[in-house]
Design a protein around this motif. Structure first.
Motif, PDB file in Angstrom:
ATOM      1  N   PHE A 150       0.849  -1.186   0.000  1.00 10.43           N
ATOM      2  CA  PHE A 150       0.000   0.000   0.000  1.00 10.43           C
ATOM      3  C   PHE A 150       0.885   1.237   0.000  1.00 10.43           C
ATOM      4  N   TYR A 151       0.638   2.157  -0.906  1.00 12.96           N
ATOM      5  CA  TYR A 151       1.259   3.478  -0.889  1.00 12.96           C
ATOM      6  C   TYR A 151       0.179   4.456  -0.452  1.00 12.96           C
ATOM      7  N   SER A 152       0.463   5.236   0.580  1.00 13.26           N
ATOM      8  CA  SER A 152      -0.544   6.185   1.064  1.00 13.26           C
ATOM      9  C   SER A 152       0.026   7.592   1.059  1.00 13.26           C
ATOM     10  N   ASP A 153      -0.857   8.555   0.819  1.00 15.53           N
ATOM     11  CA  ASP A 153      -0.453   9.959   0.855  1.00 15.53           C
ATOM     12  C   ASP A 153      -1.671  10.812   1.162  1.00 15.53           C
ATOM     13  N   GLY A 154      -1.424  11.923   1.784  1.00 16.88           N
ATOM     14  CA  GLY A 154      -2.479  12.872   2.089  1.00 16.88           C
ATOM     15  C   GLY A 154      -1.966  14.268   1.818  1.00 16.88           C
ATOM     16  N   GLY A 155      -2.866  15.186   1.621  1.00 14.22           N
ATOM     17  CA  GLY A 155      -2.438  16.549   1.334  1.00 14.22           C
ATOM     18  C   GLY A 155      -3.542  17.552   1.600  1.00 14.22           C
ATOM     19  N   HIS A 156      -3.138  18.824   1.580  1.00  8.80           N
ATOM     20  CA  HIS A 156      -4.044  19.922   1.884  1.00  8.80           C
ATOM     21  C   HIS A 156      -3.639  21.117   1.042  1.00  8.80           C
ATOM     22  N   ARG A 157      -4.625  21.865   0.592  1.00  6.10           N
ATOM     23  CA  ARG A 157      -4.355  23.144  -0.052  1.00  6.10           C
ATOM     24  C   ARG A 157      -5.639  23.968  -0.050  1.00  6.10           C
ATOM     25  N   ALA A 158      -5.463  25.235  -0.190  1.00  6.05           N
ATOM     26  CA  ALA A 158      -6.622  26.124  -0.242  1.00  6.05           C
ATOM     27  C   ALA A 158      -7.032  26.319  -1.703  1.00  6.05           C
ATOM     28  N   LYS A 207     -10.764  28.393   0.362  1.00  4.70           N
ATOM     29  CA  LYS A 207     -11.376  27.367   1.195  1.00  4.70           C
ATOM     30  C   LYS A 207     -10.396  26.197   1.313  1.00  4.70           C
ATOM     31  N   PRO A 208     -10.128  25.756   2.542  1.00  8.27           N
ATOM     32  CA  PRO A 208      -9.202  24.633   2.702  1.00  8.27           C
ATOM     33  C   PRO A 208      -9.806  23.326   2.197  1.00  8.27           C
ATOM     34  N   ARG A 209      -8.996  22.552   1.515  1.00 10.22           N
ATOM     35  CA  ARG A 209      -9.400  21.242   1.012  1.00 10.22           C
ATOM     36  C   ARG A 209      -8.308  20.246   1.371  1.00 10.22           C
ATOM     37  N   ALA A 210      -8.720  19.088   1.847  1.00 10.63           N
ATOM     38  CA  ALA A 210      -7.762  18.035   2.178  1.00 10.63           C
ATOM     39  C   ALA A 210      -8.277  16.719   1.611  1.00 10.63           C
ATOM     40  N   GLY A 211      -7.356  15.845   1.300  1.00  9.70           N
ATOM     41  CA  GLY A 211      -7.733  14.552   0.764  1.00  9.70           C
ATOM     42  C   GLY A 211      -6.611  13.552   0.907  1.00  9.70           C
ATOM     43  N   TYR A 212      -6.902  12.316   0.575  1.00 10.88           N
ATOM     44  CA  TYR A 212      -5.915  11.238   0.673  1.00 10.88           C
ATOM     45  C   TYR A 212      -5.978  10.398  -0.594  1.00 10.88           C
ATOM     46  N   GLY A 213      -4.927   9.637  -0.803  1.00 11.88           N
ATOM     47  CA  GLY A 213      -4.892   8.712  -1.923  1.00 11.88           C
ATOM     48  C   GLY A 213      -4.173   7.442  -1.528  1.00 11.88           C
ATOM     49  N   VAL A 229      -3.832  15.537   9.187  1.00 11.88           N
ATOM     50  CA  VAL A 229      -5.053  14.734   9.284  1.00 11.88           C
ATOM     51  C   VAL A 229      -5.250  13.937   7.995  1.00 11.88           C
ATOM     52  N   ALA A 230      -4.954  14.541   6.862  1.00  9.78           N
ATOM     53  CA  ALA A 230      -5.077  13.843   5.581  1.00  9.78           C
ATOM     54  C   ALA A 230      -4.091  12.677   5.498  1.00  9.78           C
ATOM     55  N   GLU A 231      -2.863  12.871   5.969  1.00  8.77           N
ATOM     56  CA  GLU A 231      -1.869  11.788   5.984  1.00  8.77           C
ATOM     57  C   GLU A 231      -2.347  10.645   6.878  1.00  8.77           C
TER      58      GLU A 231
END
Length: 156
Positions: free
Chosen positions: A27-35, A39-45, A103-105
């Motif tokens: 499993f490769y995991s990553d998370g990130g955040h940007r405005a 408006k702040p947006r965060a997500g994971y993959g 939190v996204a990570e």
């Protein structure tokens, strides 16, 4: 969106993975955040490859890195017979709203754990490797969950 959402969607794939006789998963995991528009947006993959014990074939498709039991490695670092046969590749991602990058990570790691445990993969997949570029996740897991050992990746 609850943490178990990705695991629920993967339940339908378990029978297929059993038929493919998978013996391990990376499993490769990553998370990130940007405005975005202030408006702040965060997500994971997640990127997951499942491998079986068959002889690795079609490695010519991998230009730089070969899949191994420990993740993708440069061709020069893979010993003869060290590459694995990828039986299936699956990807997942999610939006978690106005959260932080940390939190996204963590959400990416939580999703990987839910997929591995809640779907029953742990019952027939012998090896589970998680790769992350997050020192925050690595330290959190290694310092607080003593049974786990996560390896930090340095993505290019």
């Amino acid at each position: 969106m609850g943490s178990k959402s990705a695991a629920i969607a993967w339940n339908s794939r378990i029978d297929e993975l059993k038929e493919l006789k998978v013996s391990g998963a990376v499993f490769y995991s990553d998370g990130g955040h940007r405005a975005v528009h202030f408006k702040p947006r965060a997500g994971y993959g997640l990127h997951v490859y499942f491998y079986n014990d068959e002889k690795a074939e079609g490695l010519g498709a991998f230009k730089l890195d070969y899949p191994t039991k420990n993740g993708y490695l440069p061709k020069k670092q893979v010993e003869k017979g060290g590459a694995v046969n990828i039986a299936k590749i699956l990807n997942a991602y999610g939006n978690i709203g106005g959260k932080t990058s940390q939190v996204a990570e963590l959400e990416a790691f939580i999703q990987a754990a839910h997929i591995f445990i809640d779907t029953g993969l742990h019952n027939f997949v012998g090896v589970f490797a998680l790769r992350t570029d997050s020192e925050y996740v690595v330290k959190g897991i290694n310092d607080y969950i003593h049974a786990a050992k996560i390896v930090k990746n340095k993505y290019p």
